[in-house]
Enzyme design. Structure first.
Site, PDB file in Angstrom:
ATOM      1  CG  HIS A   1      13.714  23.286  42.850  1.00  0.00           C
ATOM      2  ND1 HIS A   1      13.571  23.914  44.055  1.00  0.00           N
ATOM      3  CD2 HIS A   1      12.857  22.239  42.879  1.00  0.00           C
ATOM      4  CE1 HIS A   1      12.682  23.263  44.795  1.00  0.00           C
ATOM      5  NE2 HIS A   1      12.232  22.244  44.088  1.00  0.00           N
ATOM      6  N   GLY A   2      14.706  26.464  40.121  1.00  0.00           N
ATOM      7  CA  GLY A   2      15.501  27.479  39.426  1.00  0.00           C
ATOM      8  C   GLY A   2      15.020  27.715  38.008  1.00  0.00           C
ATOM      9  N   GLY A   3      13.695  27.786  37.834  1.00  0.00           N
ATOM     10  CA  GLY A   3      13.151  27.936  36.486  1.00  0.00           C
ATOM     11  C   GLY A   3      13.268  29.332  35.902  1.00  0.00           C
ATOM     12  CB  SER A   4      13.725  32.707  37.413  1.00  0.00           C
ATOM     13  OG  SER A   4      12.592  32.763  38.240  1.00  0.00           O
TER      14      SER A   4
ATOM     15  CB  THR B   1      14.665  35.012  40.377  1.00  0.00           C
ATOM     16  OG1 THR B   1      15.343  34.212  41.345  1.00  0.00           O
ATOM     17  CG2 THR B   1      15.507  36.236  40.063  1.00  0.00           C
TER      18      THR B   1
ATOM     19  CG  ASN C   1       9.926  25.525  42.588  1.00  0.00           C
ATOM     20  OD1 ASN C   1       8.967  24.802  42.308  1.00  0.00           O
ATOM     21  ND2 ASN C   1      10.545  25.461  43.739  1.00  0.00           N
ATOM     22  CB  ILE C   2       8.421  30.978  38.533  1.00  0.00           C
ATOM     23  CG1 ILE C   2       8.299  29.951  37.417  1.00  0.00           C
ATOM     24  CG2 ILE C   2       8.800  32.339  37.962  1.00  0.00           C
ATOM     25  CD1 ILE C   2       7.159  30.211  36.462  1.00  0.00           C
TER      26      ILE C   2
ATOM     27  CB  SER D   1      10.262  30.213  51.141  1.00  0.00           C
ATOM     28  OG  SER D   1      10.128  31.594  51.470  1.00  0.00           O
TER      29      SER D   1
ATOM     30  CD  GLU E   1      14.185  29.985  45.793  1.00  0.00           C
ATOM     31  OE1 GLU E   1      13.360  30.482  45.015  1.00  0.00           O
ATOM     32  OE2 GLU E   1      14.360  28.766  45.901  1.00  0.00           O
TER      33      GLU E   1
ATOM     34  CG  ASP F   1      10.546  26.343  47.642  1.00  0.00           C
ATOM     35  OD1 ASP F   1      10.755  25.203  47.191  1.00  0.00           O
ATOM     36  OD2 ASP F   1      11.002  27.373  47.114  1.00  0.00           O
ATOM     37  CG  HIS F   2      14.372  24.906  48.813  1.00  0.00           C
ATOM     38  ND1 HIS F   2      15.212  23.977  48.249  1.00  0.00           N
ATOM     39  CD2 HIS F   2      13.935  25.678  47.787  1.00  0.00           C
ATOM     40  CE1 HIS F   2      15.289  24.179  46.942  1.00  0.00           C
ATOM     41  NE2 HIS F   2      14.512  25.208  46.637  1.00  0.00           N
TER      42      HIS F   2
ATOM     43  CG  ASP G   1      16.903  21.332  49.750  1.00  0.00           C
ATOM     44  OD1 ASP G   1      17.658  20.344  49.597  1.00  0.00           O
ATOM     45  OD2 ASP G   1      17.161  22.458  49.299  1.00  0.00           O
TER      46      ASP G   1
ATOM     47  CG  HIS H   1      17.512  28.468  43.644  1.00  0.00           C
ATOM     48  ND1 HIS H   1      17.977  27.676  44.667  1.00  0.00           N
ATOM     49  CD2 HIS H   1      16.309  27.935  43.290  1.00  0.00           C
ATOM     50  CE1 HIS H   1      17.104  26.737  44.941  1.00  0.00           C
ATOM     51  NE2 HIS H   1      16.086  26.866  44.121  1.00  0.00           N
ATOM     52  N   GLY H   2      17.951  31.922  40.841  1.00  0.00           N
ATOM     53  CA  GLY H   2      18.338  33.244  40.384  1.00  0.00           C
ATOM     54  C   GLY H   2      18.255  33.335  38.877  1.00  0.00           C
TER      55      GLY H   2
END
Length: 406
Positions: free
Chosen positions: A310-313, A335, A332-333, A104, A225, A152-153, A187, A270-271
């Site tokens: 995105h926000g896979g956690s 968090t 994406n992982i 990032s 994020e 990333d973004h 993004d 995200h998170g």
């Protein structure tokens, strides 16, 4: 799957030992192959052999098509230091599967060192990402799996960072016949979709000239994020419409067919949150694929778009697998790996607490030395081990274990 034999990876940086410059052997220049023509063939016949080490151009496309054809997705981990990079590469080797190492803007600045201020030109973030990429290139081949280098973004305010990264890619391409990075993400989801596509199309044209791929985002990924906070986003914006995804396809496909992916919004955040607080709707992706196939009259390819999750956690295996079925090839992982890295350190400190209070003196005696306990390599290794464990679970969720043998 057998691995393709490759020569030692080419490096853009000079190597110095004891103050003396050593020559680094470069790959023999290869004629650049047309990734667009390759894509048309790969829809029905994915490659049987993926290149090991950092993949770009057609080799990158081979990996994406292999994932789509065999129903798995590749984890993409935000890395902020060499320990996290090495944990990613170690896990990929154990899983016998591709890995995406990404940086990032904030992660790049951290890699450069917080002693450097990241000014408006984003030089520190650029050089930190370049340093991270060179670290990966120096090691990736020896781990024996395909590795994707990505950033990333990048919002509109951070375009100087993106420009600096492309300049680094173009310089590397001039020397080595391939870009430094495999791909980058824009993004511009906070802008109108028209402006988003106008800027994205301009950059894709420039990137296609050096065989570098583009990831774009539409809609909004909720949560926070790396300093981007969408916690108060309009719930309607968390879900992309098929027409919007088709709009991306129409804007980018004529410029560079298949050289882009879409991070569409399907409720992802995200998170990590308590169960029930995030309502994913992966069918949005499937409906979009059908819509584009119908509108474009596409034959023989029911997944014309590469999707990114995105926000896979914290997501359930059920939702992850369903999204993969609709064409997700990257998740994406961040968090979860931030937590695992810390959790490894936390566990080590708890276990060795009595040995970490002073340089001398521990439960075994007041004159006993503690150097071997507070050595950073000891607790950093535990951070890596915990992250490897978490990422192996991610490979299972993504149906990507032993993917290189499929």
């Amino acid at each position: 799957m057998a691995f393709a034999a490759v020569a030692p990876a080419a490096l853009a940086a000079k190597t110095f030992v004891a103050g003396k410059q050593l020559s680094v052997k470069k790959n023999t220049a290869k004629a650049l192959r047309n990734p667009i023509a390759a894509r048309a063939q790969a829809v029905s016949a994915p490659v049987k052999t993926m290149k090991v080490g950092v993949v770009t151009g057609k080799d990158y496309l081979d990996v994406m098509d292999h994932a789509r054809a065999h129903g798995y997705a590749i984890p993409a981990v935000n890395c902020t230091m060499s320990g996290m990079i090495n944990a990613c590469l170690e896990t990929a080797k154990k899983a016998n599967s591709p890995m995406i190492v990404q940086f990032s803007n904030g992660g790049g600045a951290f890699l450069a060192g917080k002693g450097l201020k990241n000014e408006a030109d984003q030089k520190a973030a650029v050089m930190g990402c370049v340093a991270g990429a060179l670290h990966v290139r120096a090691l990736a081949e020896f781990y024996g799996v395909p590795v994707v280098l990505h950033t990333d973004h990048c919002s509109k305010a951070l375009l100087p960072w993106f420009d600096g990264l492309l300049e680094a890619n173009e310089a590397y391409f001039a020397k080595h016949g391939e870009p430094l990075f495999s791909s980058h993400m824009l993004d511009l989801s906070e802008e109108s979709i028209e402006e988003n596509m106008e800027i994205s199309a301009k950059y894709l044209k420039r990137m296609a000239a050096i065989n570098c791929f583009l990831e774009v985002e539409i809609g909004i990924t909720g949560g926070e994020e790396d300093g981007v906070d969408n916690s108060d986003a309009n719930p309607e914006d968390l879900y992309s419409k098929p027409e919007e995804i088709h709009q991306v396809y129409k804007a980018l496909e004529p410029i560079a067919p298949g050289m882009y992916s879409i991070a569409a919004a399907f409720g992802n955040v995200h998170g990590v949150y308590a169960p029930g607080n995030v309502k994913l709707t992966p069918t949005i992706l499937g409906n979009a694929q059908k819509y584009i196939v119908e509108k474009e009259g596409i034959k023989g390819n029911d997944k014309p778009v590469y999707f990114v999750f995105h926000g896979g956690s914290g997501s359930s295996r059920k939702d992850i697998r369903e999204a993969i079925g609709y064409g997700v090839i990257k998740m994406n992982i961040d968090t979860d790996t931030q937590w695992s890295f810390w959790d490894g350190v936390r566990g080590y400190v708890a276990k060795k607490e009595g040995y970490l209070q002073a340089q001398i003196g521990n439960p075994e005696g007041p004159e006993k030395p503690n150097k071997k306990y507070y050595d950073p390599r000891m607790w950093m290794r535990e951070a890596e081990n915990a992250t490897v464990t978490r990422l192996l679970a991610a490979y299972e969720d993504l149906n990507a274990m032993n993917a290189c043998a499929k």
